[in-house]
Design a protein around this motif. Structure first.
Motif, PDB file in Angstrom:
ATOM      1  N   ALA A 179      40.931 -71.929   1.083  1.00  0.00           N
ATOM      2  CA  ALA A 179      40.788 -71.904   2.454  1.00  0.00           C
ATOM      3  C   ALA A 179      39.657 -72.306   3.068  1.00  0.00           C
ATOM      4  N   PHE A 180      39.862 -73.046   4.521  1.00  0.00           N
ATOM      5  CA  PHE A 180      38.959 -73.325   5.116  1.00  0.00           C
ATOM      6  C   PHE A 180      38.842 -73.098   6.533  1.00  0.00           C
ATOM      7  N   CYS A 181      37.597 -72.463   7.014  1.00  0.00           N
ATOM      8  CA  CYS A 181      37.638 -71.920   8.729  1.00  0.00           C
ATOM      9  C   CYS A 181      36.397 -72.640   9.091  1.00  0.00           C
ATOM     10  N   ALA A 182      36.329 -73.143  10.285  1.00  0.00           N
ATOM     11  CA  ALA A 182      35.268 -73.675  11.042  1.00  0.00           C
ATOM     12  C   ALA A 182      34.811 -72.841  12.210  1.00  0.00           C
ATOM     13  N   LYS A 183      33.664 -72.908  12.342  1.00  0.00           N
ATOM     14  CA  LYS A 183      32.701 -72.367  13.365  1.00  0.00           C
ATOM     15  C   LYS A 183      32.285 -73.324  14.340  1.00  0.00           C
ATOM     16  N   TYR A 184      32.567 -73.458  15.636  1.00  0.00           N
ATOM     17  CA  TYR A 184      32.265 -74.743  16.351  1.00  0.00           C
ATOM     18  C   TYR A 184      32.181 -74.211  17.806  1.00  0.00           C
ATOM     19  N   VAL A 185      31.980 -75.440  18.630  1.00  0.00           N
ATOM     20  CA  VAL A 185      31.588 -75.129  20.005  1.00  0.00           C
ATOM     21  C   VAL A 185      32.830 -75.984  20.902  1.00  0.00           C
ATOM     22  N   ASP A 186      33.371 -75.173  21.636  1.00  0.00           N
ATOM     23  CA  ASP A 186      34.406 -75.898  22.407  1.00  0.00           C
ATOM     24  C   ASP A 186      33.669 -76.544  23.707  1.00  0.00           C
ATOM     25  N   GLU A 187      34.603 -77.123  24.454  1.00  0.00           N
ATOM     26  CA  GLU A 187      33.986 -78.065  25.653  1.00  0.00           C
ATOM     27  C   GLU A 187      33.469 -77.283  26.728  1.00  0.00           C
ATOM     28  N   ALA A 188      34.004 -75.914  26.538  1.00  0.00           N
ATOM     29  CA  ALA A 188      33.368 -75.013  27.666  1.00  0.00           C
ATOM     30  C   ALA A 188      31.979 -74.226  27.309  1.00  0.00           C
ATOM     31  N   GLY A 189      31.637 -74.753  26.030  1.00  0.00           N
ATOM     32  CA  GLY A 189      30.447 -73.921  25.319  1.00  0.00           C
ATOM     33  C   GLY A 189      30.622 -72.724  24.715  1.00  0.00           C
ATOM     34  N   GLU A 190      31.870 -72.312  24.473  1.00  0.00           N
ATOM     35  CA  GLU A 190      32.348 -71.158  23.929  1.00  0.00           C
ATOM     36  C   GLU A 190      32.279 -71.384  22.466  1.00  0.00           C
ATOM     37  N   ILE A 191      31.991 -70.280  21.546  1.00  0.00           N
ATOM     38  CA  ILE A 191      32.092 -70.291  20.399  1.00  0.00           C
ATOM     39  C   ILE A 191      33.184 -69.863  19.845  1.00  0.00           C
ATOM     40  N   LYS A 192      33.945 -70.561  18.926  1.00  0.00           N
ATOM     41  CA  LYS A 192      35.132 -70.697  18.352  1.00  0.00           C
ATOM     42  C   LYS A 192      35.165 -70.564  16.672  1.00  0.00           C
ATOM     43  N   VAL A 193      36.029 -69.736  16.176  1.00  0.00           N
ATOM     44  CA  VAL A 193      36.165 -69.780  14.754  1.00  0.00           C
ATOM     45  C   VAL A 193      37.560 -69.812  14.509  1.00  0.00           C
ATOM     46  N   ASP A 194      38.061 -70.632  13.818  1.00  0.00           N
ATOM     47  CA  ASP A 194      39.404 -71.039  13.643  1.00  0.00           C
ATOM     48  C   ASP A 194      39.644 -71.571  12.157  1.00  0.00           C
ATOM     49  N   PHE A 195      40.880 -71.183  11.666  1.00  0.00           N
ATOM     50  CA  PHE A 195      41.484 -71.464  10.245  1.00  0.00           C
ATOM     51  C   PHE A 195      41.685 -73.027  10.373  1.00  0.00           C
ATOM     52  N   ILE A 196      41.309 -73.949   9.513  1.00  0.00           N
ATOM     53  CA  ILE A 196      41.504 -75.255   9.504  1.00  0.00           C
ATOM     54  C   ILE A 196      42.858 -75.717   8.616  1.00  0.00           C
ATOM     55  N   LYS A 197      42.645 -75.541   7.377  1.00  0.00           N
ATOM     56  CA  LYS A 197      43.833 -75.548   6.178  1.00  0.00           C
ATOM     57  C   LYS A 197      43.481 -74.772   4.986  1.00  0.00           C
ATOM     58  N   ASP A 198      44.721 -74.605   4.218  1.00  0.00           N
ATOM     59  CA  ASP A 198      44.461 -73.914   2.749  1.00  0.00           C
ATOM     60  C   ASP A 198      45.307 -74.911   1.973  1.00  0.00           C
ATOM     61  N   VAL A 199      44.481 -75.247   1.041  1.00  0.00           N
ATOM     62  CA  VAL A 199      45.238 -76.209  -0.082  1.00  0.00           C
ATOM     63  C   VAL A 199      45.048 -75.740  -1.421  1.00  0.00           C
ATOM     64  N   ARG A 200      46.093 -76.202  -2.201  1.00  0.00           N
ATOM     65  CA  ARG A 200      46.004 -75.832  -3.614  1.00  0.00           C
ATOM     66  C   ARG A 200      45.085 -76.447  -4.651  1.00  0.00           C
ATOM     67  N   VAL A 201      44.615 -75.811  -5.419  1.00  0.00           N
ATOM     68  CA  VAL A 201      43.562 -76.550  -6.233  1.00  0.00           C
ATOM     69  C   VAL A 201      43.934 -75.812  -7.766  1.00  0.00           C
ATOM     70  N   ASP A 202      43.734 -76.631  -8.590  1.00  0.00           N
ATOM     71  CA  ASP A 202      43.736 -76.035 -10.168  1.00  0.00           C
ATOM     72  C   ASP A 202      43.013 -75.101 -10.441  1.00  0.00           C
ATOM     73  N   ASN A 203      41.797 -75.099  -9.875  1.00  0.00           N
ATOM     74  CA  ASN A 203      40.600 -74.074 -10.523  1.00  0.00           C
ATOM     75  C   ASN A 203      39.554 -74.008  -9.362  1.00  0.00           C
ATOM     76  N   GLY A 204      38.944 -72.688  -9.605  1.00  0.00           N
ATOM     77  CA  GLY A 204      38.015 -72.481  -8.572  1.00  0.00           C
ATOM     78  C   GLY A 204      36.487 -72.939  -8.994  1.00  0.00           C
ATOM     79  N   LYS A 205      36.306 -74.258  -9.901  1.00  0.00           N
ATOM     80  CA  LYS A 205      35.124 -74.776 -10.342  1.00  0.00           C
ATOM     81  C   LYS A 205      34.383 -75.269  -9.196  1.00  0.00           C
TER      82      LYS A 205
END
Length: 604
Positions: A179-205
């Motif tokens: 899973a990937f989440c991003a912490k970023y600045v929106d156009e109003a200057g507010e700090i946001k944390v959002d879920f971006i995507k969840d992908v399947r992987v064969d292993n955790g290497k």
């Protein structure tokens, strides 16, 4: 089927539906029936022009959501309103973790037929097209998910700086999620944390996680503004030779890597527990009491009835100890502290009534637990931990907040350390109540025992403070970002830090210093609230930027970096909590791709 002459024949339902004819106008496959019941004749018909024409007509009759949206087959106003309501139905089902493809058609039919919904009644389009099938449900879910994901990616792209947080986990069907989440600045200057995507992987290497991360930041977002990477700090993530962060720095040398503060805090506390025998023994008692009651509904009921009889005792259950989650550990010691008298009395009742027969290997005995709970060491340390773990838990909860930035860490750490030091000189709220409990159960320790327990508690506090300070120590780059807490800054404050940051992020040092000097003069006249954190300062800079122009481009970029640095990976952990609620025993065949679509709707 059986024809009018009671002869068994074959009919192609597709050709029958569209009334297509074969060679010389034959209707044997569409009306009268084909008499030769042979597989080769079925295959021959499948390749015939008659059947292909029927397939073409069937395909044309099916209207997809995409076709309607792109106006290949535009909807009327009523049909559009009906599809909009159907989309809301899908959204409702997803938000409540109800299987969409399984329930959607029945849900819509119920609304149309039983609730007499006039809007949803318009979901049928023409003779054959309908928006009531499970295919439509899948299309609506996909459309919502893709729109949400693309919108979030565009917001992250526009941010002057952003951080990526990632972690991997395995669901109930043993499929590996990343899973990937991003912490970023929106156009109003507010700090946001959002879920971006969840992908399947064969292993955790490390190599696998690295490739997926690079694909996200280079191909799907924008690598230029990728400034920080947050992880749980395991060797796979931060290994010096081939860890994910090491590989990412080869692609982005100035990248700031952050080890989740909550994980570091958990390690600090765990190290403190393991260093003292008395605390390990108390932990074992906690685990044994939880196991004693969890393994038997009769014992749990007995404890609940006793708590109801006692006027000053709330009805609570003894909770499980967890060294990886300090909120759970604090809850465990607090639950035992609140039910201490009831637990001892219940255990003694079990012994007296002859219900203390324990088979070998079946768990702790009531007599053994009662004896341990009535020891001075256990009583004193349990109540002491309620006081010692409270500031630690509050610090962990602070780290889990999405809008926290670096300016909060040091004051909160100092406050936690101060609260812990205070416990060495004066007992906390919970410990002051322990004396009454010991009087009630006639627990009278020797002076030597008192001395040993008090020494162990003081040693625990010393170890805990040392571990917190060493474990939560940051790099020079991260420490330098504390300058964006500008309250009380003098005329020369922060110049060295700004120079260090500008060099690290390959910005022009002279421009950075010029902007910083100018900004300090402007900030001196502002409200103190604006100056006490990077996020507050950044919001002010981005608010005035559209009217006055970007007067401080370099400082804005550096301040954005400080504001988006991930303090913890709590948001990624929340994603996996959602995965566990979605992928259950009854829905164990859900693919990671479909889970990702559901997560976008649930998390937004």
């Amino acid at each position: 089927m059986i024809n009018e002459k009671s002869v068994e024949v074959m009919i192609c339902t597709l050709c029958q539906k569209h009334k297509t004819l074969g060679k010389n106008g034959s209707d044997s496959w569409s009306k009268s029936g084909y008499k030769s019941l042979r597989l080769d004749k079925v295959k021959e018909h499948e390749d015939s022009s008659q059947h292909k024409e029927a397939v073409t007509l069937e395909t044309k009759s099916q209207v997809t959501i995409e076709d309607s949206i792109t106006e290949k087959t535009p909807l009327s106003e009523k049909e559009f309103e009906a599809v909009l309501c159907a989309t809301k139905c899908v959204h409702f089902l997803v938000k409540h973790n109800i299987p969409v493809t399984t329930v959607y058609e029945d849900f819509i039919n119920f609304a149309i037929n039983d609730l007499q919904s006039p809007i949803l009644a318009n979901l049928s389009k023409g003779k054959n097209a309908t928006y009531k099938s499970r295919t439509t449900a899948t299309e609506l879910l996909t459309a919502m998910s893709e729109d949400i994901e693309e919108t979030l990616k565009q917001r992250v792209k526009k941010s002057p700086a952003y951080a990526i947080m990632t972690d991997e986990a395995t669901d109930i069907s043993n499929k590996k999620h990343l899973a990937f989440c991003a912490k970023y600045v929106d156009e109003a200057g507010e700090i946001k944390v959002d879920f971006i995507k969840d992908v399947r992987v064969d292993n955790g290497k490390a190599e696998t996680i690295f490739k997926e991360t690079v694909e996200l930041v280079q191909d799907e977002i924008r690598v230029d503004n990728f400034v920080a990477f947050g992880s749980d700090g395991c060797n796979t993530m931060i290994g010096e030779k081939s860890g994910v962060t090491t590989r990412l720095k080869e692609v982005k040398p100035e990248l700031v890597t952050v080890h989740c503060h909550n994980h570091r805090l958990a390690l600090a506390a765990k190290d403190s527990f393991q260093s003292l025998k008395e605390f390990q023994e108390t932990d074992e008692v906690l685990s044994s009491v939880h196991k004693y009651y969890k393994s038997s509904s009769n014992r749990t009921t007995s404890l609940e009835k006793l708590q109801n009889v006692l006027e000053d005792c709330d009805t609570k259950r003894v909770k499980q100890v967890a060294h990886t989650r300090w909120l759970c550990h604090y809850d465990a010691v607090t639950s035992l502290k609140d039910t201490y008298a009831a637990v001892i009395m219940d255990l003694e009742n079990a012994v007296e009534s002859g219900n203390d027969k324990v088979r070998i290997g079946s768990g702790p005995s009531a007599s053994g637990l009662a004896k341990k709970l009535k020891s001075y060491q256990t009583v004193h340390i349990i109540h002491f931990l309620c006081d010692a773990l409270k500031p630690l838990t509050q610090l962990a909860l602070t780290f889990e907040t999405n809008n926290i930035d670096l300016s909060v860490i040091k004051p909160k750490m100092d406050s936690t350390v101060s609260a812990l030091k205070k416990l060495k000189t004066s007992p906390g709220v919970s410990l002051r109540k322990a004396s009454k409990l010991m009087d009630d159960f006639e627990i009278s320790p020797t002076e030597q025992k008192r001395s040993v327990v008090h020494a162990a508690e003081n040693k625990f506090i010393d170890n805990l403070i040392d571990n917190i300070e060493s474990r939560l120590e940051n790099s020079d780059i991260i420490d330098a970002m504390s300058i964006f807490n500008m309250s009380g800054k003098g005329s020369f404050d922060g110049n060295d830090e700004i120079e260090l940051l500008a060099e690290h992020f390959s910005e022009d040092v002279d421009s950075a210093l010029y902007e910083w000097d100018s900004l300090k003069d402007c900030v001196a006249e502002l409200d103190p609230v604006v100056k006490n954190s990077p996020s507050a300062l950044l919001k002010t800079l981005m608010t005035v930027s559209p009217t006055t122009g970007n007067t401080y481009p370099v400082v804005t970029k550096l301040c954005s970096t400080a504001a988006v640095l991930p303090v913890s990976t709590a948001e990624v952990e929340r994603v996996f909590s959602s995965v566990n609620r979605i992928v259950t025993d009854l829905r164990n065949r859900l693919s990671v791709e479909n889970t990702n679509k559901l997560l976008h709707v649930i998390k937004k």
